[in-house]
Every structure is written in structure tokens, then in C-alpha cells.
Design a protein around this motif. Structure first.
Motif, short mmCIF file in Angstrom:
data_model
loop_
_atom_site.label_atom_id
_atom_site.label_comp_id
_atom_site.label_asym_id
_atom_site.label_seq_id
_atom_site.Cartn_x
_atom_site.Cartn_y
_atom_site.Cartn_z
N GLY A 49 0.82 -1.20 0.00
CA GLY A 49 0.00 0.00 0.00
C GLY A 49 0.85 1.26 0.00
O GLY A 49 2.07 1.22 0.19
N GLU A 50 0.22 2.40 -0.18
CA GLU A 50 0.95 3.67 -0.33
C GLU A 50 1.74 4.03 0.92
O GLU A 50 2.84 4.60 0.83
N THR A 51 1.23 3.69 2.10
CA THR A 51 1.93 4.00 3.34
C THR A 51 3.23 3.22 3.44
O THR A 51 4.27 3.76 3.85
N ILE A 52 3.19 1.97 3.04
CA ILE A 52 4.37 1.11 3.09
C ILE A 52 5.38 1.55 2.04
O ILE A 52 6.59 1.58 2.29
N GLU A 53 4.91 1.93 0.87
CA GLU A 53 5.81 2.37 -0.20
C GLU A 53 6.60 3.60 0.22
O GLU A 53 7.77 3.74 -0.13
N LYS A 54 6.00 4.48 1.01
CA LYS A 54 6.67 5.69 1.46
C LYS A 54 7.50 5.48 2.72
O LYS A 54 8.28 6.35 3.10
N MET A 55 7.34 4.35 3.36
CA MET A 55 7.94 4.12 4.67
C MET A 55 9.44 3.84 4.56
O MET A 55 9.90 3.13 3.66
N GLY A 56 10.21 4.37 5.51
CA GLY A 56 11.64 4.16 5.53
C GLY A 56 12.05 2.80 6.04
O GLY A 56 11.21 2.02 6.52
N VAL A 57 13.33 2.51 5.98
CA VAL A 57 13.87 1.21 6.37
C VAL A 57 13.52 0.87 7.83
O VAL A 57 13.10 -0.25 8.12
N GLU A 58 13.69 1.83 8.72
CA GLU A 58 13.51 1.54 10.14
C GLU A 58 12.05 1.23 10.48
O GLU A 58 11.77 0.30 11.25
N GLY A 59 11.12 1.98 9.90
CA GLY A 59 9.71 1.69 10.14
C GLY A 59 9.29 0.35 9.57
O GLY A 59 8.50 -0.38 10.19
N GLY A 68 6.94 -12.00 7.90
CA GLY A 68 6.41 -10.73 7.43
C GLY A 68 7.30 -10.30 6.27
O GLY A 68 8.50 -10.58 6.28
N ILE A 69 6.75 -9.64 5.28
CA ILE A 69 7.56 -9.30 4.12
C ILE A 69 6.98 -8.09 3.39
O ILE A 69 5.77 -7.84 3.43
N MET A 70 7.87 -7.34 2.76
CA MET A 70 7.51 -6.17 1.96
C MET A 70 8.35 -6.15 0.70
O MET A 70 9.50 -6.57 0.72
N GLU A 71 7.78 -5.65 -0.36
CA GLU A 71 8.58 -5.43 -1.57
C GLU A 71 9.54 -4.27 -1.30
O GLU A 71 9.14 -3.24 -0.76
N PRO A 72 10.81 -4.41 -1.65
CA PRO A 72 11.78 -3.34 -1.39
C PRO A 72 11.41 -2.05 -2.13
O PRO A 72 11.09 -2.09 -3.32
N ASN A 73 11.46 -0.93 -1.42
CA ASN A 73 11.28 0.36 -2.07
C ASN A 73 12.65 1.00 -2.31
O ASN A 73 13.69 0.38 -2.05
N ARG A 74 12.66 2.22 -2.79
CA ARG A 74 13.93 2.86 -3.13
C ARG A 74 14.85 2.98 -1.93
O ARG A 74 16.05 2.75 -2.03
N GLU A 75 14.30 3.34 -0.77
CA GLU A 75 15.14 3.51 0.41
C GLU A 75 15.78 2.20 0.84
O GLU A 75 16.94 2.16 1.24
N VAL A 76 15.02 1.12 0.76
CA VAL A 76 15.56 -0.20 1.10
C VAL A 76 16.69 -0.59 0.13
O VAL A 76 17.75 -1.07 0.55
N ILE A 77 16.45 -0.40 -1.14
CA ILE A 77 17.46 -0.75 -2.15
C ILE A 77 18.75 0.03 -1.91
O ILE A 77 19.85 -0.52 -1.93
N ASP A 78 18.60 1.33 -1.67
CA ASP A 78 19.79 2.16 -1.41
C ASP A 78 20.51 1.71 -0.15
O ASP A 78 21.75 1.68 -0.11
N TYR A 79 19.75 1.36 0.89
CA TYR A 79 20.35 0.89 2.14
C TYR A 79 21.15 -0.40 1.93
O TYR A 79 22.29 -0.52 2.37
N VAL A 80 20.53 -1.35 1.23
CA VAL A 80 21.20 -2.63 0.99
C VAL A 80 22.47 -2.44 0.17
O VAL A 80 23.52 -3.03 0.46
N CYS A 81 22.39 -1.60 -0.85
CA CYS A 81 23.57 -1.35 -1.68
C CYS A 81 24.69 -0.72 -0.86
O CYS A 81 25.86 -1.09 -0.99
N GLN A 82 24.33 0.21 0.01
CA GLN A 82 25.33 0.89 0.84
C GLN A 82 25.96 -0.08 1.83
O GLN A 82 27.17 -0.05 2.06
N ARG A 83 25.15 -0.97 2.39
CA ARG A 83 25.65 -1.91 3.41
C ARG A 83 26.42 -3.08 2.83
O ARG A 83 27.36 -3.59 3.43
N THR A 84 26.01 -3.54 1.67
CA THR A 84 26.65 -4.72 1.06
C THR A 84 27.77 -4.35 0.11
O THR A 84 28.60 -5.20 -0.24
N GLY A 85 27.78 -3.09 -0.37
CA GLY A 85 28.77 -2.68 -1.37
C GLY A 85 28.41 -3.13 -2.77
O GLY A 85 29.23 -3.04 -3.68
N LYS A 86 27.18 -3.60 -2.95
CA LYS A 86 26.75 -4.07 -4.26
C LYS A 86 25.99 -2.98 -5.01
O LYS A 86 25.44 -2.06 -4.42
#
Length: 417
Positions: A195-205, A221-239
Motif C-alpha cells: 500500500g501507499e503508506t508502506i511504499e513511502k515508509m523508511g527502512v527503520e519503520g 512478514g515481508i515487503m517489496e523493497p522500495n527505493r530507500e531499502v534498495i539504497d540501504y542494501v547497496c550501501q551496506r553490502t557494497g553491491k
């Protein structure tokens, strides 16, 4: 197919269906100082070497530093195992709570299968992974073989819409959902948040919400990764993003149930003693006396939680009849909180600052309650005796409510300060 079915199908090598029993490889197996020793005891009866030491993570967080002889002995067993098996992903020197440390250290990516000997392992679903908790015996078999079995869960689609108002946080959304569906309403099912609330929600929430999926009985529990999640994972993994395997549900995916929540006019939600689904709006419980206020845990000890609390506590003092404990979820968050001035704010207000770790969440470390005491906490469970004496009481809320309550000495809506 939905996101969980797709992840499990890839590992099984065929399209899976709900109710099917599958055996699949795992990408990461995690345990902590409380669950590792029994897993080690079982493992040593069935194998000599783990299947892959690079896919095992072991973290000290439940009783660190050791507060009893028993916990010290447990940690000694773990240290010996780490050395013997060459477990390089070990975080045993106060790095923080496992469910915060694992993503911080870049161990989580979308489309992974992660298991952990802790029920809140479902947290990593926030990053688009299939992640679930299990018992120590099951973990021992994974250490030996690299595989485990699952029954493919049915999925409940939970669509959330609306904007967060200044007094609420993602914690309120998940408490509201649990109050609606009940502590067993999603037993062995996937809770897929969208939903729209989840799509806008940051990694911590997102991590907060997936963390508490188990409190409604969900397998994951699971969510489709949004832009903030993708950026976080890339920053943390170096990928790079192109190196990630991002899975999303099909538009025509089948769910056992679909639920819709509008948070537009929601007030802060409070889980009252002694069940997580005993959820009431704060207007029904405000004014309730609390002896202790706690901000921390794998649910709400993150930087945004501390920021929200610090903003309310700035220039205020904790009520003389209560006490406020702060447990940053990780060393990194602790350091950031020092740099941003949050820790100074907490100290000036009269709070007790504790080292990163689980603290009294499970009633085993600092800050347990005595008979008759009440605590309002950002933790995830409020079962009878969970945080100490069986005749104590625990209320669950977001960190803004905890901070406001610490100032007033009673459960308080932040908007009333």
C-alpha cells in the motif's frame, strides 16, 4: 505468485503451492547468546564441521555483558564454537541486537532465505527476504546440512493507506493490525505488507512492522523493497542495484485473505497487559501510572526512535516517580546518537543510558520489574512475567508516547505536551 512463493520456488527449483512441504537451502543462519548453546549441544551430536562458516552469524545481545554465571558460561560455549568452526560473522563485543546488527553488517539482501534461532528473525522481511525464526534443534540441522524444510505458507495481503500524523509511528500501524487480527490470526501465514503508506515508509519503520509479524502468529512478514531499502542494501553490502535480485508479487497473486487499513485518523496505539492484541487507543488508557519507561529493543531502538524521543525530552525532566531507560539497538546507533546530541538530551532529562542489547525486554538483563510495577515500553511483547515479576504490567507503544509518559509519569499522548 506472491513474493514469498517466488522466493521459495526459486530455492525449491519448481513452482510451489501453499501447504506443500519443501526442503530448500538457506542463505544465512543466525543465532545469539541465548539460543546458540543448545544448538551447539545438538550440533555436536550429529556433525563435526558446519556446512559453511561464511553463512552463519552469531551475535551476543540477550545478556551482554554477562550478568550471571550461567550467561557467562553460555557465552564461553559460544566463543569456543566460533573458534572451532571459524565463524567469521561473529558480533560478540557489544555490537548490538542481532536483528539490527545483521542488516547493518550487510548480511541481508532481497530474495534471501534467512533463518534464525529467535522468533523475531522475521524482521528481515523488511528487506524483501524470506526470513523466519525456528528452534535450536532445527538450527543445528541447518548448521550441519545447509538445508531445512518448510510448509509453504498461505499469504495475507495487508494494504495500508494514509499519512502518519505527528503522534504516531509505524509501531502504531502494526499494533493496530495485531489488535484487529489477533495474536493467532495469521498463524503460519505470510503477512505481506503493501500500500501507499508502506511504499513511502523508511527502512527503520519497515523493520519495526516486519519484526512484529510473529506477534500475530505469522510465519514471516515481508515487503517489496522500495527505493530507500534498495539504497540501504547497496550501501551496506557494497553491491550495485543491478547485482541484487529483487522479487515482487504478481498483480494477480492469490492470497488467502486481503485486509485494508486506513491510518489517516489513527491515534497512538497501546498494547495493554497481558497480550499484544489487547490494543486500545491512547485515549482509553492515558493517565495510567507507570513506574518505568523503556526505549529500545529490536523493534524500536533505532535512530528514528531515539530522535523522536529526544525531540520531546529536549528541555524537559523525567517525572520523579518514574524512570526512563534507553537501550540503543546497536553500537552504530549509539555513536550516531552521541554525535547528534540525543544522548546528552537523555542524560540531561534524567534518563539512564544502557549499552546496546536486549535489556529487560525478555526479563533477563538490566531493568526488570518488581511486583506491582508497570512499564510502558517500545518492546514487542507484554506477556505476563515477560519483563520481570509475574505481577508486573507492560504496555507497548511508540517511542514518542514513552518519552511523553516519562515526562508526566503517566501514559501520555505526545500531542498533549
Amino acid at each position: 505468485m506472491n513474493i514469498t512463493e517466488k522466493i521459495l520456488s526459486q530455492r525449491a527449483g519448481h513452482e510451489v503451492t501453499p501447504g506443500e512441504i519443501i526442503e530448500i537451502p538457506v542463505d544465512l543462519a543466525m543465532s545469539h547468546d541465548g539460543t546458540s548453546p543448545p544448538a551447539i549441544k545438538t550440533f555436536e551430536k550429529i556433525a563435526e564441521k558446519v556446512w559453511d562458516p561464511e553463512k552463519i552469524a552469531l551475535i551476543f545481545d540477550h545478556n551482554v555483558p554477562a550478568n550471571t554465571i550461567g550467561s557467562a558460561e553460555f557465552q564461553e560455549v559460544c566463543r569456543d564454537f566460533i573458534k572451532k568452526q571459524n565463524i567469521t560473522k561473529n558480533y560478540i563485543h557489544g555490537e548490538g541486537i542481532c536483528h539490527q546488527v545483521v542488516p547493518e553488517m550487510g548480511l541481508v539482501e532481497p530474495n534471501m532465505v534467512i533463518v534464525g534461532a529467535d522468533s523475531h528473525t522475521c524482521t528481515y522481511g523488511a528487506f524483501g527476504a524470506f526470513s523466519t525464526g525456528m528452534g535450536a534443534t532445527d538450527l543445528a540441522m541447518i548448521w550441519a546440512t545447509g538445508k531445512t524444510w518448510f510448509m509453504v505458507p498461505e499469504a495475507i495481503k495487508m494494504e495500508i493507506e494514509g499519512e502518519l500524523n505527528p503522534s504516531i509511528a509505524p509501531k502504531d500501524i502494526i499494533l493496530n493490525i495485531i489488535g484487529d487480527i489477533g495474536i493467532a490470526g495469521a498463524t503460519y501465514k505470510t503477512a505481506e505488507f503493501c500500500g501507499e503508506t508502506i511504499e513511502k515508509m523508511g527502512v527503520e519503520g519497515r523493520a519495526t512492522m516486519c519484526n512484529m509479524a510473529i506477534e500475530m502468529g505469522a510465519k514471516n512478514g515481508i515487503m517489496e523493497p522500495n527505493r530507500e531499502v534498495i539504497d540501504y542494501v547497496c550501501q551496506r553490502t557494497g553491491k550495485k542495484e543491478s547485482e541484487l535480485s529483487i522479487v515482487k508479487s504478481d498483480e494477480d497473486a492469490i492470497y488467502s485473505k486481503e485486509m485494508h487499513f486506513d491510518i489517516t485518523d489513527m491515534e497512538p496505539q497501546i498494547a495493554c497487559p497481558n497480550d499484544v492484541d489487547n490494543v486500545k487507543g491512547i485515549s482509553q488508557v492515558e493517565g495510567t501510572f507507570v513506574n518505568q519507561c523503556l526505549i529500545g529493543s529490536c523493534t524500536n531502538g533505532r535512530l528514528s526512535d531515539l530522535k523522536d524521543a529526544a525531540e520531546l525530552l529536549e528541555g524537559n525532566k523525567i517525572h520523579n516517580d518514574t524512570r526512563l531507560l534507553i537501550f540503543p539497538a546497536s553500537r552504530e546507533i549509539y555513536k550516531q546518537s552521541i554525535e547528534l546530541g540525543y544522548i546528552d538530551t537523555f542524560i540531561d532529562a534524567g534518563a539512564i543510558i544502557c549499552n546496546p542489547g536486549c535489556g529487560p525486554c525478555l526479563g533477563a538483563h538490566m531493568g526488570v520489574l518488581s511486583e506491582g510495577e508497570a512499564c510502558i515500553s517500545t518492546t514487542n511483547r507484554n506477556f505476563k512475567g515477560r519483563m520481570g515479576d509475574t505481577k508486573s504490567s507492560v504496555y507497548l507503544s511508540n517511542s514518542k508516547v514513552v518519552a511523553a509518559s516519562a515526562i508526566k509519569g503517566v501514559i501520555t499522548d505526545p500531542k498533549d505536551l
